[in-house]
Design an enzyme around this catalytic site. Structure first.
Site, mmCIF file in Angstrom:
data_model
loop_
_atom_site.group_PDB
_atom_site.id
_atom_site.type_symbol
_atom_site.label_atom_id
_atom_site.label_comp_id
_atom_site.label_asym_id
_atom_site.label_seq_id
_atom_site.Cartn_x
_atom_site.Cartn_y
_atom_site.Cartn_z
ATOM 1 N N ALA A 92 -10.335 -22.112 4.500
ATOM 2 C CA ALA A 92 -11.213 -21.063 4.041
ATOM 3 C C ALA A 92 -12.793 -21.250 4.955
ATOM 4 O O ALA A 92 -13.213 -19.960 5.512
ATOM 5 C CB ALA A 92 -11.800 -21.412 2.848
ATOM 6 N N ALA A 131 -9.015 -22.019 -6.799
ATOM 7 C CA ALA A 131 -9.710 -22.422 -8.116
ATOM 8 C C ALA A 131 -10.416 -23.932 -8.362
ATOM 9 O O ALA A 131 -9.934 -24.303 -7.225
ATOM 10 C CB ALA A 131 -8.802 -22.950 -8.980
ATOM 11 N N GLU A 168 -1.811 14.678 -3.616
ATOM 12 C CA GLU A 168 -2.513 15.429 -3.972
ATOM 13 C C GLU A 168 -0.679 16.206 -4.298
ATOM 14 O O GLU A 168 -0.002 16.702 -4.994
ATOM 15 C CB GLU A 168 -2.712 15.881 -2.343
ATOM 16 C CG GLU A 168 -4.223 15.370 -2.536
ATOM 17 C CD GLU A 168 -4.065 14.688 -1.475
ATOM 18 O OE1 GLU A 168 -5.213 14.603 -0.608
ATOM 19 O OE2 GLU A 168 -3.101 13.588 -1.641
#
Length: 384
Positions: A312, A170, A69
């Site tokens: 993971a 990937a 802002e």
């Protein structure tokens, strides 16, 4: 002047196209701060004059610097008086290293504020109430989904008290991350690998396990992106086996090594002088929750998980994967490790269902971005 309920969704009103265009521009501006504002949010702001013409734009560029802002109001100057401010996040209401943005908007003579997402941080929220009390019309919720998506890391950290975790992998079209002989360079294209550096540049920390460290000797620093802030490289090395010559230990970026808290001093002597943290283990692996708590304490708000399938699986089992980005290459192997190892899921009814949010062509590859369709239920973290 008509004042709006601060929690009412903007969709309940007839939204002028000009409002939507201005807020979408604010969302675009906010994205410029990705990777450089942590532990603060990314925020964009557009200011229009009394006639609706854009006279100022800004975004939060770095932690400790002026908020969006303030940048937009400085650009607008006197033209902001009587105008509207479009902000992706509710203007802050507290004084930290910078002053409250709600007051800056009042001082500039803004008479209407439209913001996308309410601030969930109790230390900074209340800006809309301050503005309304001063007679400024406020409206909430315009393009909230888009603004949330762009600020998901910070919002996750505030709401859950831990970093946002993006798991990247990937794989071939048949889901293999390496061939049967272990070779994996390169499954994905050069374009996909370059895109991973963008993900690194947007993250506060990049995490791998000791298995990936020994198999691939990854560097994990950002390359090819001018001005990028290097993320913290984190190695989960339960038994402190990281070799002294590992590339992740160079001075290209900071590195944190997490070891088990029950190791004796002799086991970590070769890591003297390194940034080392001792964390509790579950079985033979560092507890995911303990790691995320430590990273959050250090100001890390976003984590890029680049480890192998076992690591993971531990994060999925812990309910700690917020976004999945998979790069699928037009390649078939038929054998080799899968992208995800045991995640504590034994039946299809317990599968972690995902909602695809984007599909993009990256060179010859397909990049799929997805988020959990429902909030995952944490289970015991797996070993890694």
């Amino acid at each position: 002047m008509r004042q709006e309920d601060p929690v009412a969704t903007h969709a309940a009103h007839a939204v002028p196209d000009a409002d939507t265009r201005a807020m979408r521009r604010a969302v675009e501006l906010a994205a410029r701060g990705l990777g450089s504002t942590s532990p603060n949010p990314v925020v964009g702001c557009v200011v229009t004059d009394a006639a609706g013409t854009i006279v100022g734009e800004g975004w939060h560029q770095r932690a400790g610097g002026p908020h969006a802002e303030v940048h937009a109001l400085r650009a607008a100057g006197p033209a902001a008086r009587g105008g509207t401010a479009y902000v992706t996040l509710e203007p802050c209401n507290h004084t930290g290293r910078t002053g409250p943005c709600a007051q800056a908007l009042l001082d500039a003579g803004i008479t209407r504020v439209v913001y996308a997402v309410s601030d969930p941080n109790p230390q900074a929220s209340g800006g809309a109430a301050t503005l309304r009390a001063a007679g400024v019309a406020t409206e909430a919720g315009l393009l909230a989904d888009e603004a949330e998506a762009g600020n998901t890391a910070w919002l996750t950290s505030v709401r859950l008290g831990r970093p946002h975790v993006l798991w990247k992998y990937a794989a071939t079209l048949d889901g293999r991350i390496a061939a049967a002989d272990g070779s994996s360079r390169w499954i994905s294209s050069a374009e996909s690998r370059a895109d991973v550096h963008r993900l690194r540049a947007e993250a506060d920390a990049v995490v791998v396990g000791s298995g990936t460290l020994h198999a691939d000797d990854p560097h994990l620093a950002v390359r090819g992106i001018a001005g990028a802030t290097q993320p913290l490289r984190v190695v989960l090395d339960t038994r402190a086996t990281v070799p002294p010559a590992a590339r992740v230990l160079d001075d290209a970026a900071p590195t944190l090594i997490a070891v088990a808290d029950d190791l004796d001093e002799e086991a970590t002597r070769h890591l003297a002088g390194r940034d080392l943290v001792r964390l509790p283990r579950d079985g033979h692996g560092i507890r995911v929750e303990a790691l995320l708590a430590e990273l959050h304490r250090r100001g890390v708000r976003s984590v890029l998980l680049e480890g192998g399938p076992t690591l993971a699986g531990a994060f999925v089992a812990a309910g700690a994967v917020d976004t999945v980005v998979g790069y699928l290459a037009p390649v078939l192997l038929g054998a080799g490790p899968a992208a995800l190892a045991d995640a504590g899921i034994t039946t299809l009814t317990d599968a972690l269902r995902l909602r695809i949010t984007a599909t993009d062509r990256i060179g010859p590859d397909l990049r799929i971005t997805a988020v959990p369709a429902t909030t995952p239920v944490p289970t015991a973290p797996k070993e890694h």
